[in-house]
Design a protein around this motif. Sequence first.
Motif, PDB file in Angstrom:
ATOM      1  N   VAL A  89     -25.878   1.386  -3.946  1.00 47.02           N
ATOM      2  CA  VAL A  89     -24.630   1.807  -4.570  1.00 47.02           C
ATOM      3  C   VAL A  89     -24.907   2.419  -5.947  1.00 47.02           C
ATOM      4  O   VAL A  89     -25.591   1.819  -6.780  1.00 47.02           O
ATOM      5  N   ILE A  90     -24.382   3.632  -6.133  1.00 49.05           N
ATOM      6  CA  ILE A  90     -24.520   4.355  -7.404  1.00 49.05           C
ATOM      7  C   ILE A  90     -23.156   4.436  -8.084  1.00 49.05           C
ATOM      8  O   ILE A  90     -22.122   4.134  -7.477  1.00 49.05           O
ATOM      9  N   ALA A 128     -16.345  -7.501  -2.270  1.00 45.69           N
ATOM     10  CA  ALA A 128     -16.575  -6.530  -3.341  1.00 45.69           C
ATOM     11  C   ALA A 128     -18.062  -6.202  -3.416  1.00 45.69           C
ATOM     12  O   ALA A 128     -18.917  -7.061  -3.170  1.00 45.69           O
ATOM     13  N   VAL A 129     -18.364  -4.954  -3.746  1.00 41.93           N
ATOM     14  CA  VAL A 129     -19.746  -4.496  -3.832  1.00 41.93           C
ATOM     15  C   VAL A 129     -19.980  -3.924  -5.231  1.00 41.93           C
ATOM     16  O   VAL A 129     -19.276  -3.020  -5.666  1.00 41.93           O
ATOM     17  N   THR A 135     -26.159  -2.472  -5.615  1.00 41.97           N
ATOM     18  CA  THR A 135     -26.328  -3.286  -4.416  1.00 41.97           C
ATOM     19  C   THR A 135     -26.930  -2.427  -3.302  1.00 41.97           C
ATOM     20  O   THR A 135     -26.501  -1.297  -3.086  1.00 41.97           O
ATOM     21  N   LEU A 136     -27.906  -2.961  -2.601  1.00 39.93           N
ATOM     22  CA  LEU A 136     -28.496  -2.272  -1.461  1.00 39.93           C
ATOM     23  C   LEU A 136     -27.733  -2.684  -0.209  1.00 39.93           C
ATOM     24  O   LEU A 136     -27.690  -3.865   0.146  1.00 39.93           O
ATOM     25  N   VAL A 171     -21.771  -3.656   8.059  1.00 40.00           N
ATOM     26  CA  VAL A 171     -22.372  -3.420   6.747  1.00 40.00           C
ATOM     27  C   VAL A 171     -22.702  -4.765   6.112  1.00 40.00           C
ATOM     28  O   VAL A 171     -21.854  -5.653   6.052  1.00 40.00           O
ATOM     29  N   THR A 172     -23.939  -4.894   5.634  1.00 38.71           N
ATOM     30  CA  THR A 172     -24.366  -6.134   4.997  1.00 38.71           C
ATOM     31  C   THR A 172     -25.113  -5.824   3.705  1.00 38.71           C
ATOM     32  O   THR A 172     -25.653  -4.734   3.545  1.00 38.71           O
ATOM     33  N   ASP A 173     -25.124  -6.798   2.807  1.00 38.01           N
ATOM     34  CA  ASP A 173     -25.933  -6.668   1.584  1.00 38.01           C
ATOM     35  C   ASP A 173     -27.232  -7.460   1.726  1.00 38.01           C
ATOM     36  O   ASP A 173     -27.924  -7.718   0.754  1.00 38.01           O
TER      37      ASP A 173
END
Length: 139
Positions: A16-17, A78-79, A83-84, A105-107
């Motif tokens: 995440v950018i 929340a992301v 976070t990858l 989708v997972t972190d």
Amino acid sequence: MSSSWVGASHTVEHRVIKADLVTSLFPGVVVFEAKPPVMATGLLGALCEWPAMEAIRARIGADEDSLGTGYTIDHLRAVQLHTLLRVTATCVEHTGRASVWSVHVTDGLRTIATARAAFVVVDIGRFTAKHLSFAVPHP
């Protein structure tokens, strides 16, 4: 296109950018800038389409492309910035030129989102001639 699409799976990773954050969506629009700095749901939806589009690309001709026809998303957590995310799309339906993909989708520890994304494959030349050959008025 064959029914062998069902069960096909593809995974991508994305860190995440700042441009992914809800606070960056519409610079100068206070209602967005005032939000907490977390990933925007709309961009998470686009991220969910990415692995499916790559999987489709591997199965179609060079003169074809996929276009999204809809998606639903459950944005569960929340992301934060940096976070990858690991995003996996699996084809669950395929008929003719249409396909539906289940997305997870997972972190790495938690499920961040689940989604369903639908696509249709088009001939680029025919699509462009039919839908993009008109003049767009400028304000």
